[in-house]
Write a protein that holds these residues in place. Sequence first.
Motif, PDB file in Angstrom:
ATOM      1  N   VAL A  23     -14.242  -7.859  19.759  1.00  0.00           N
ATOM      2  CA  VAL A  23     -13.593  -8.077  21.046  1.00  0.00           C
ATOM      3  C   VAL A  23     -14.559  -8.818  21.962  1.00  0.00           C
ATOM      4  CG1 VAL A  23     -12.065  -6.086  20.889  1.00  0.00           C
ATOM      5  CG2 VAL A  23     -14.324  -5.812  21.891  1.00  0.00           C
ATOM      6  N   GLY A  24     -14.017  -9.382  23.004  1.00  0.00           N
ATOM      7  CA  GLY A  24     -14.838 -10.077  23.989  1.00  0.00           C
ATOM      8  C   GLY A  24     -15.579 -11.265  23.398  1.00  0.00           C
ATOM      9  N   ALA A  25     -16.825 -11.425  23.829  1.00  0.00           N
ATOM     10  CA  ALA A  25     -17.630 -12.573  23.405  1.00  0.00           C
ATOM     11  C   ALA A  25     -17.919 -12.559  21.909  1.00  0.00           C
ATOM     12  CB  ALA A  25     -18.940 -12.603  24.190  1.00  0.00           C
ATOM     13  N   LEU A  26     -18.004 -11.376  21.305  1.00  0.00           N
ATOM     14  CA  LEU A  26     -18.297 -11.302  19.870  1.00  0.00           C
ATOM     15  C   LEU A  26     -17.175 -11.877  19.014  1.00  0.00           C
ATOM     16  CD1 LEU A  26     -20.044  -7.873  19.293  1.00  0.00           C
ATOM     17  CD2 LEU A  26     -20.989 -10.154  18.986  1.00  0.00           C
ATOM     18  N   LYS A  27     -15.968 -11.919  19.567  1.00  0.00           N
ATOM     19  CA  LYS A  27     -14.830 -12.435  18.801  1.00  0.00           C
ATOM     20  C   LYS A  27     -15.089 -13.883  18.365  1.00  0.00           C
ATOM     21  CE  LYS A  27      -9.935 -11.912  18.730  1.00  0.00           C
ATOM     22  NZ  LYS A  27      -8.811 -11.282  19.354  1.00  0.00           N
ATOM     23  N   HIS A  28     -15.824 -14.616  19.165  1.00  0.00           N
ATOM     24  CA  HIS A  28     -16.103 -16.023  18.854  1.00  0.00           C
ATOM     25  C   HIS A  28     -17.527 -16.229  18.343  1.00  0.00           C
ATOM     26  CE1 HIS A  28     -12.278 -16.798  20.702  1.00  0.00           C
ATOM     27  NE2 HIS A  28     -12.691 -16.143  21.785  1.00  0.00           N
ATOM     28  N   ALA A  29     -18.259 -15.123  18.151  1.00  0.00           N
ATOM     29  CA  ALA A  29     -19.643 -15.240  17.698  1.00  0.00           C
ATOM     30  C   ALA A  29     -19.912 -14.328  16.505  1.00  0.00           C
ATOM     31  CB  ALA A  29     -20.591 -14.918  18.851  1.00  0.00           C
ATOM     32  N   ALA A  30     -18.939 -14.210  15.619  1.00  0.00           N
ATOM     33  CA  ALA A  30     -19.076 -13.323  14.460  1.00  0.00           C
ATOM     34  C   ALA A  30     -20.244 -13.736  13.571  1.00  0.00           C
ATOM     35  CB  ALA A  30     -17.791 -13.315  13.649  1.00  0.00           C
ATOM     36  N   HIS A  31     -20.572 -15.017  13.571  1.00  0.00           N
ATOM     37  CA  HIS A  31     -21.671 -15.506  12.736  1.00  0.00           C
ATOM     38  C   HIS A  31     -23.025 -14.925  13.141  1.00  0.00           C
ATOM     39  CE1 HIS A  31     -21.528 -18.162  16.225  1.00  0.00           C
ATOM     40  NE2 HIS A  31     -22.823 -18.376  16.022  1.00  0.00           N
ATOM     41  N   THR A  32     -23.123 -14.352  14.332  1.00  0.00           N
ATOM     42  CA  THR A  32     -24.394 -13.783  14.788  1.00  0.00           C
ATOM     43  C   THR A  32     -24.594 -12.342  14.326  1.00  0.00           C
ATOM     44  OG1 THR A  32     -23.438 -12.986  16.863  1.00  0.00           O
ATOM     45  CG2 THR A  32     -24.336 -15.225  16.859  1.00  0.00           C
ATOM     46  N   LEU A  33     -23.563 -11.740  13.768  1.00  0.00           N
ATOM     47  CA  LEU A  33     -23.648 -10.350  13.324  1.00  0.00           C
ATOM     48  C   LEU A  33     -24.394 -10.229  12.000  1.00  0.00           C
ATOM     49  CD1 LEU A  33     -19.967  -9.293  14.028  1.00  0.00           C
ATOM     50  CD2 LEU A  33     -21.974  -8.655  15.350  1.00  0.00           C
ATOM     51  N   PRO A  34     -25.041  -9.102  11.756  1.00  0.00           N
ATOM     52  CA  PRO A  34     -25.663  -8.875  10.445  1.00  0.00           C
ATOM     53  C   PRO A  34     -24.583  -8.813   9.354  1.00  0.00           C
ATOM     54  CG  PRO A  34     -26.268  -7.143  12.019  1.00  0.00           C
ATOM     55  CD  PRO A  34     -25.268  -8.010  12.676  1.00  0.00           C
ATOM     56  N   ASP A  35     -24.961  -9.156   8.131  1.00  0.00           N
ATOM     57  CA  ASP A  35     -24.009  -9.150   7.017  1.00  0.00           C
ATOM     58  C   ASP A  35     -23.354  -7.788   6.830  1.00  0.00           C
ATOM     59  OD1 ASP A  35     -24.461 -11.794   6.483  1.00  0.00           O
ATOM     60  OD2 ASP A  35     -25.940 -11.405   4.901  1.00  0.00           O
ATOM     61  N   THR A  36     -24.115  -6.705   7.040  1.00  0.00           N
ATOM     62  CA  THR A  36     -23.567  -5.366   6.820  1.00  0.00           C
ATOM     63  C   THR A  36     -22.395  -5.077   7.747  1.00  0.00           C
ATOM     64  OG1 THR A  36     -25.206  -4.435   8.331  1.00  0.00           O
ATOM     65  CG2 THR A  36     -25.714  -4.376   5.969  1.00  0.00           C
ATOM     66  N   ILE A  37     -22.363  -5.713   8.905  1.00  0.00           N
ATOM     67  CA  ILE A  37     -21.249  -5.535   9.836  1.00  0.00           C
ATOM     68  C   ILE A  37     -20.205  -6.621   9.631  1.00  0.00           C
ATOM     69  CG2 ILE A  37     -20.582  -5.565  12.274  1.00  0.00           C
ATOM     70  CD1 ILE A  37     -23.275  -4.244  12.877  1.00  0.00           C
ATOM     71  N   ARG A  38     -20.633  -7.851   9.452  1.00  0.00           N
ATOM     72  CA  ARG A  38     -19.719  -8.979   9.311  1.00  0.00           C
ATOM     73  C   ARG A  38     -18.753  -8.794   8.146  1.00  0.00           C
ATOM     74  NH1 ARG A  38     -22.591 -13.668   7.714  1.00  0.00           N
ATOM     75  NH2 ARG A  38     -24.012 -13.115   9.375  1.00  0.00           N
ATOM     76  N   ASN A  39     -19.198  -8.132   7.080  1.00  0.00           N
ATOM     77  CA  ASN A  39     -18.340  -7.930   5.915  1.00  0.00           C
ATOM     78  C   ASN A  39     -17.168  -6.999   6.201  1.00  0.00           C
ATOM     79  OD1 ASN A  39     -20.024  -9.582   4.458  1.00  0.00           O
ATOM     80  ND2 ASN A  39     -21.219  -7.901   3.618  1.00  0.00           N
ATOM     81  N   GLY A  40     -17.243  -6.188   7.242  1.00  0.00           N
ATOM     82  CA  GLY A  40     -16.173  -5.242   7.550  1.00  0.00           C
ATOM     83  C   GLY A  40     -15.247  -5.686   8.667  1.00  0.00           C
ATOM     84  N   VAL A  41     -15.407  -6.922   9.137  1.00  0.00           N
ATOM     85  CA  VAL A  41     -14.597  -7.395  10.256  1.00  0.00           C
ATOM     86  C   VAL A  41     -13.148  -7.586   9.808  1.00  0.00           C
ATOM     87  CG1 VAL A  41     -14.237  -9.290  11.889  1.00  0.00           C
ATOM     88  CG2 VAL A  41     -16.547  -8.480  11.418  1.00  0.00           C
ATOM     89  N   ALA A  42     -12.238  -6.968  10.545  1.00  0.00           N
ATOM     90  CA  ALA A  42     -10.812  -7.083  10.235  1.00  0.00           C
ATOM     91  C   ALA A  42     -10.276  -8.422  10.734  1.00  0.00           C
ATOM     92  CB  ALA A  42     -10.049  -5.943  10.895  1.00  0.00           C
ATOM     93  N   LYS A  43      -9.294  -8.921  10.015  1.00  0.00           N
ATOM     94  CA  LYS A  43      -8.638 -10.165  10.433  1.00  0.00           C
ATOM     95  C   LYS A  43      -7.801  -9.887  11.675  1.00  0.00           C
ATOM     96  CE  LYS A  43      -8.254 -11.930   5.731  1.00  0.00           C
ATOM     97  NZ  LYS A  43      -8.728 -10.810   4.924  1.00  0.00           N
ATOM     98  N   ASP A  44      -7.503 -10.933  12.446  1.00  0.00           N
ATOM     99  CA  ASP A  44      -6.665 -10.770  13.636  1.00  0.00           C
ATOM    100  C   ASP A  44      -5.328 -10.148  13.257  1.00  0.00           C
ATOM    101  OD1 ASP A  44      -8.376 -11.653  15.572  1.00  0.00           O
ATOM    102  OD2 ASP A  44      -7.689 -13.731  15.519  1.00  0.00           O
ATOM    103  N   GLY A  45      -4.918  -9.128  13.991  1.00  0.00           N
ATOM    104  CA  GLY A  45      -3.647  -8.456  13.744  1.00  0.00           C
ATOM    105  C   GLY A  45      -3.702  -7.384  12.680  1.00  0.00           C
ATOM    106  N   GLU A  46      -4.837  -7.217  12.020  1.00  0.00           N
ATOM    107  CA  GLU A  46      -4.992  -6.193  10.978  1.00  0.00           C
ATOM    108  C   GLU A  46      -5.541  -4.919  11.617  1.00  0.00           C
ATOM    109  OE1 GLU A  46      -8.220  -5.820   7.555  1.00  0.00           O
ATOM    110  OE2 GLU A  46      -6.805  -7.446   7.173  1.00  0.00           O
ATOM    111  N   PRO A  47      -4.840  -3.802  11.474  1.00  0.00           N
ATOM    112  CA  PRO A  47      -5.326  -2.568  12.110  1.00  0.00           C
ATOM    113  C   PRO A  47      -6.521  -1.975  11.361  1.00  0.00           C
ATOM    114  CG  PRO A  47      -3.360  -2.100  10.847  1.00  0.00           C
ATOM    115  CD  PRO A  47      -3.581  -3.588  10.770  1.00  0.00           C
TER     116      PRO A  47
END
Length: 135
Positions: A23-47
């Motif tokens: 959410v917020g600014a991170l929504k457009h900066a997912a590439h800055t997250l560590p791999d351990t978190i980035r791998n669990g990011v849900a697609k838009d509209g996915e609960p």
Amino acid sequence: TRKESSAASDVYKRQGKREVVLVGALKHAAHTLPDTIRNGVAKDGEPIRTLGVPFGEFDELAWWMKRYRIGKQRRASLIGLAHRSITGRNMILQSKFYGSFRYWLFSMIMPNGIIDMIEEDAKRILCAMGVRPSP
């Protein structure tokens, strides 16, 4: 060290269970997250689930129907209700049946149709010996 603390907390085993909504600014900066978190990011509209509670866009009625079926299965597995007193049946109703829904009622609104079905099942449990509760 970091590797030892990760092994001790089973962080690698939990990676597949992690669900993240950006959410917020991170929504457009997912590439800055560590791999351990980035791998669990849900697609838009996915609960996702947070402490077992669904979060995001999803069919609430279908979700509650699934919970209701689980509670109904628990109710069906109860045997010997007719031999219990009204107080005993009420205790079973509170713990086994209502307990199947109580946790989610602290964070979600139950649809009226589900409430009606639960009330009918509760009446059946309480009336197992033909004793009718007052309306």
